[in-house]
Design a protein around this motif. Structure first.
Motif, short mmCIF file in Angstrom:
data_model
loop_
_atom_site.label_atom_id
_atom_site.label_comp_id
_atom_site.label_asym_id
_atom_site.label_seq_id
_atom_site.Cartn_x
_atom_site.Cartn_y
_atom_site.Cartn_z
N ALA A 114 47.92 40.46 32.09
CA ALA A 114 48.20 38.94 32.85
C ALA A 114 47.83 38.57 32.30
CB ALA A 114 48.61 39.40 34.16
N SER A 115 47.88 36.93 32.01
CA SER A 115 46.44 36.47 31.82
C SER A 115 46.37 34.38 32.71
CB SER A 115 46.72 35.67 30.58
OG SER A 115 45.25 34.69 29.28
N PHE A 116 45.20 34.89 33.63
CA PHE A 116 45.29 33.23 33.88
C PHE A 116 44.20 32.78 33.39
CE2 PHE A 116 48.35 35.85 36.20
CZ PHE A 116 48.78 35.12 36.29
N GLU A 117 43.97 32.15 34.01
CA GLU A 117 42.40 30.84 33.47
C GLU A 117 41.68 30.79 35.18
OE1 GLU A 117 40.07 30.88 31.19
OE2 GLU A 117 41.48 31.92 29.52
N GLY A 118 40.85 31.58 35.34
CA GLY A 118 40.33 30.63 36.84
C GLY A 118 40.74 31.61 37.81
N ALA A 119 39.35 31.74 39.12
CA ALA A 119 39.78 32.80 40.02
C ALA A 119 41.12 32.80 41.28
CB ALA A 119 38.38 32.46 41.30
N GLY A 120 41.54 31.15 40.94
CA GLY A 120 42.69 30.92 42.10
C GLY A 120 43.86 31.24 41.83
N PRO A 121 44.20 31.04 40.39
CA PRO A 121 45.64 31.42 40.05
C PRO A 121 45.62 33.47 39.71
CG PRO A 121 44.24 30.08 37.77
CD PRO A 121 43.27 30.15 40.05
N TRP A 122 44.43 33.55 40.19
CA TRP A 122 44.29 35.01 39.45
C TRP A 122 44.51 35.89 41.15
CZ3 TRP A 122 45.11 39.40 36.76
CH2 TRP A 122 44.59 38.88 34.86
N ARG A 123 44.23 34.42 42.29
CA ARG A 123 44.29 35.01 43.73
C ARG A 123 46.01 34.91 43.65
NH1 ARG A 123 38.59 32.93 44.66
NH2 ARG A 123 37.11 34.46 45.07
N ALA A 124 46.47 34.12 43.71
CA ALA A 124 47.94 33.86 44.16
C ALA A 124 48.28 34.85 43.35
CB ALA A 124 47.78 32.61 43.80
N TRP A 125 48.11 35.23 41.45
CA TRP A 125 49.33 35.84 41.18
C TRP A 125 49.38 37.23 42.14
CZ3 TRP A 125 47.12 40.77 39.74
CH2 TRP A 125 47.91 41.89 38.77
N ALA A 126 47.74 38.03 42.35
CA ALA A 126 47.56 39.51 43.61
C ALA A 126 47.88 38.80 45.16
CB ALA A 126 45.68 39.75 43.31
N ALA A 127 48.33 38.44 45.15
CA ALA A 127 48.82 38.11 46.45
C ALA A 127 50.55 38.48 45.94
CB ALA A 127 49.16 36.70 47.18
N ARG A 128 50.78 36.94 45.44
CA ARG A 128 52.25 37.50 44.83
C ARG A 128 53.25 39.22 44.22
NH1 ARG A 128 52.06 33.53 41.34
NH2 ARG A 128 51.93 35.05 39.59
N VAL A 129 52.01 39.71 43.74
CA VAL A 129 52.64 41.18 43.74
C VAL A 129 52.43 42.16 44.39
CG1 VAL A 129 52.40 40.93 41.18
CG2 VAL A 129 50.53 41.20 41.79
N GLY A 130 51.58 41.60 45.51
CA GLY A 130 50.90 42.63 46.34
C GLY A 130 49.81 43.30 46.31
N VAL A 131 48.98 42.91 45.53
CA VAL A 131 47.56 44.21 44.91
C VAL A 131 46.32 43.62 46.56
CG1 VAL A 131 45.34 44.22 44.50
CG2 VAL A 131 47.12 43.38 43.01
N PRO A 132 46.98 45.00 46.83
CA PRO A 132 45.81 45.71 48.13
C PRO A 132 44.01 44.78 48.07
CG PRO A 132 46.34 47.42 47.12
CD PRO A 132 47.12 46.65 46.43
N GLY A 133 44.49 44.17 49.61
CA GLY A 133 42.92 43.35 49.90
C GLY A 133 43.82 41.68 48.88
N ALA A 134 44.49 41.76 48.36
CA ALA A 134 44.09 40.59 47.94
C ALA A 134 44.44 38.97 49.09
CB ALA A 134 45.84 39.79 47.10
N ALA A 135 44.83 38.87 50.44
CA ALA A 135 44.65 38.30 51.39
C ALA A 135 43.25 38.33 51.54
CB ALA A 135 45.76 38.42 51.98
N ASP A 136 42.38 39.10 51.19
CA ASP A 136 41.10 39.12 52.17
C ASP A 136 39.84 38.08 51.66
OD1 ASP A 136 41.50 41.12 53.83
OD2 ASP A 136 41.20 43.13 52.34
N PRO A 137 39.06 37.36 51.80
CA PRO A 137 38.13 36.34 51.68
C PRO A 137 37.50 37.34 50.52
CG PRO A 137 37.49 36.66 53.81
CD PRO A 137 38.97 37.24 53.44
N PRO A 138 36.65 36.91 49.97
CA PRO A 138 35.58 38.15 48.93
C PRO A 138 34.19 37.84 49.80
CG PRO A 138 35.74 35.46 48.20
CD PRO A 138 37.35 35.43 48.58
N THR A 139 33.66 39.33 49.51
CA THR A 139 32.91 38.97 50.63
C THR A 139 31.08 39.42 50.32
OG1 THR A 139 33.07 41.87 50.03
CG2 THR A 139 34.43 40.60 52.09
N ASP A 140 31.41 39.46 48.15
CA ASP A 140 30.59 39.57 47.85
C ASP A 140 29.63 38.56 46.95
OD1 ASP A 140 30.15 42.64 48.32
OD2 ASP A 140 31.74 43.15 46.63
N PRO A 141 28.08 37.94 47.55
CA PRO A 141 27.61 37.02 47.03
C PRO A 141 27.49 37.36 45.15
CG PRO A 141 25.50 38.42 47.79
CD PRO A 141 27.07 38.81 48.13
N PRO A 142 27.77 35.90 44.54
CA PRO A 142 27.89 35.78 43.17
C PRO A 142 26.00 36.68 42.71
CG PRO A 142 27.68 34.08 43.73
CD PRO A 142 27.59 34.34 45.02
#
Length: 340
Positions: free
Chosen positions: A302-330
């Motif tokens: 797939a091809s997206f720009e930015g974290a938001g579209p990638w997270r939306a895609w992950a939730a849509r296709v059911g990637v495990p953990g897609a609903a969890d908030p990020p836990t690691d600092p940059p």
């Protein structure tokens, strides 16, 4: 002049020695009575000095190309080493000049020494084994690691003597897990042996797997330079069973380790790393964000720009953990500097 320039470099001109003459004092035997004295023996001609070995017209050209990558601005961990691509055009002719450059006492410690050492094994020529074996005992542990990786790339083209040296080094008690740089070197030796010793490849891969830390606590306890080596070896070996350790390496605060982990996860198409990689799209370092986006493209197609579209895609296709908030600092907020 030999046409094979590489062979010409290795060629050592020799001449057959002139036989020594008996009676070096030049004393002559007394002639028998009533006989005509024998004329003195002719003076043997002076040996012709051996001609200088012909290194071929491109030998110095190749050295000049190596000098280009010796510049820290042209070859470093941040910008990479683009000049290495030009060196590959010389094929096996690169072996002798590279070995000379790496053997120089004033070679320094630039990144070029590591990439050129590994590159020797990627030339697919058995003649690269000799300089690589010599570099297994280099004073720098990272060069020893690179030499073992180079021999691993050479694979079954490596001669029996190279395999024997790898086996000898792997059996040394000093190369035990946790022994500083030796952990990385031992892992590199096992990677190489898995490639050059096909009969025991499975056993060497299992040993390598045991050397790579897997849990987050284990991963974070390893010094960053050693962890970087281990992550890259997982990629070289395509050791998919060690991918949990690569995912946990994404949680470190060292941008070089994170960059290596992103590259390996992408190359091995680790779907289990999708969410940790998406989190890296929020990193302060633009290089990390770029590498994360590239890795996601390799894994998913797939091809997206930015974290938001990638997270939306992950939730849509059911990637495990897609609903969890990020836990690691940059990771590593410092700006990238050339030569760093």
């Amino acid at each position: 002049m030999p046409t094979d320039r590489l062979s010409a470099f290795a060629f050592i001109a020799t001449l057959a020695p002139v036989a020594a003459f008996a009676g070096a004092s030049c004393a002559r035997e007394e002639p028998p009575p009533a006989a005509t004295p024998s004329p003195p023996a002719p003076t043997p001609p002076a040996p012709t000095p051996p001609p200088a070995a012909d290194k071929g017209p491109r030998h110095e050209e190749i050295h000049a190309a190596i000098d280009v990558i010796r510049d820290r601005h042209a070859c470093n961990r941040v910008t990479g080493c683009p000049g290495l691509v030009a060196l590959f055009q010389y094929g096996p002719e690169l072996i002798a000049p590279a070995a000379e450059a790496l053997a120089r006492p004033d070679r320094g410690d630039g990144h070029w020494t590591i990439v050129l050492t590994e590159a020797l094994g990627q030339l697919d020529d058995a003649r690269a084994a000799e300089p690589l074996v010599a570099l297994l005992s280099d004073r720098r542990w990272d060069i020893r690691v690179a030499a073992a990786i180079g021999l691993g790339h050479l694979g079954q083209r490596a001669p029996p003597a190279a395999r024997a040296e790898l086996q000898r080094l792997a059996a040394l008690p000093d190369n035990e897990p946790g022994a500083g740089g030796d952990l990385g070197f031992r892992a590199a030796l096992e990677f190489a042996l898995a490639r050059v010793d096909p009969e025991r490849a499975r056993a060497h891969r299992e040993t390598l797997r045991a050397l790579v830390p897997q849990t987050r606590a284990q991963v974070l306890s390893v010094p960053a330079p050693i962890l970087d080596v281990l992550v890259n070896i997982v990629g070289h070996a395509r050791l998919t069973e060690a991918l949990p350790g690569v995912r946990n390496a994404l949680a470190t605060d060292n941008r070089f380790v994170v960059a290596s982990a992103l590259a390996v996860a992408g190359r091995l198409k680790d779907s289990g790393a999708i969410m940790p990689i998406i989190d890296k799209l929020d990193d302060r370092n633009p290089t990390i964000r770029k590498l994360a986006n590239a890795a996601l493209g390799e894994i998913t197609g797939a091809s997206f720009e930015g974290a938001g579209p990638w997270r939306a895609w992950a939730a849509r296709v059911g990637v495990p953990g897609a609903a969890d908030p990020p836990t690691d600092p940059p990771s590593d907020p410092r700006p990238a500097a050339p030569g760093d």
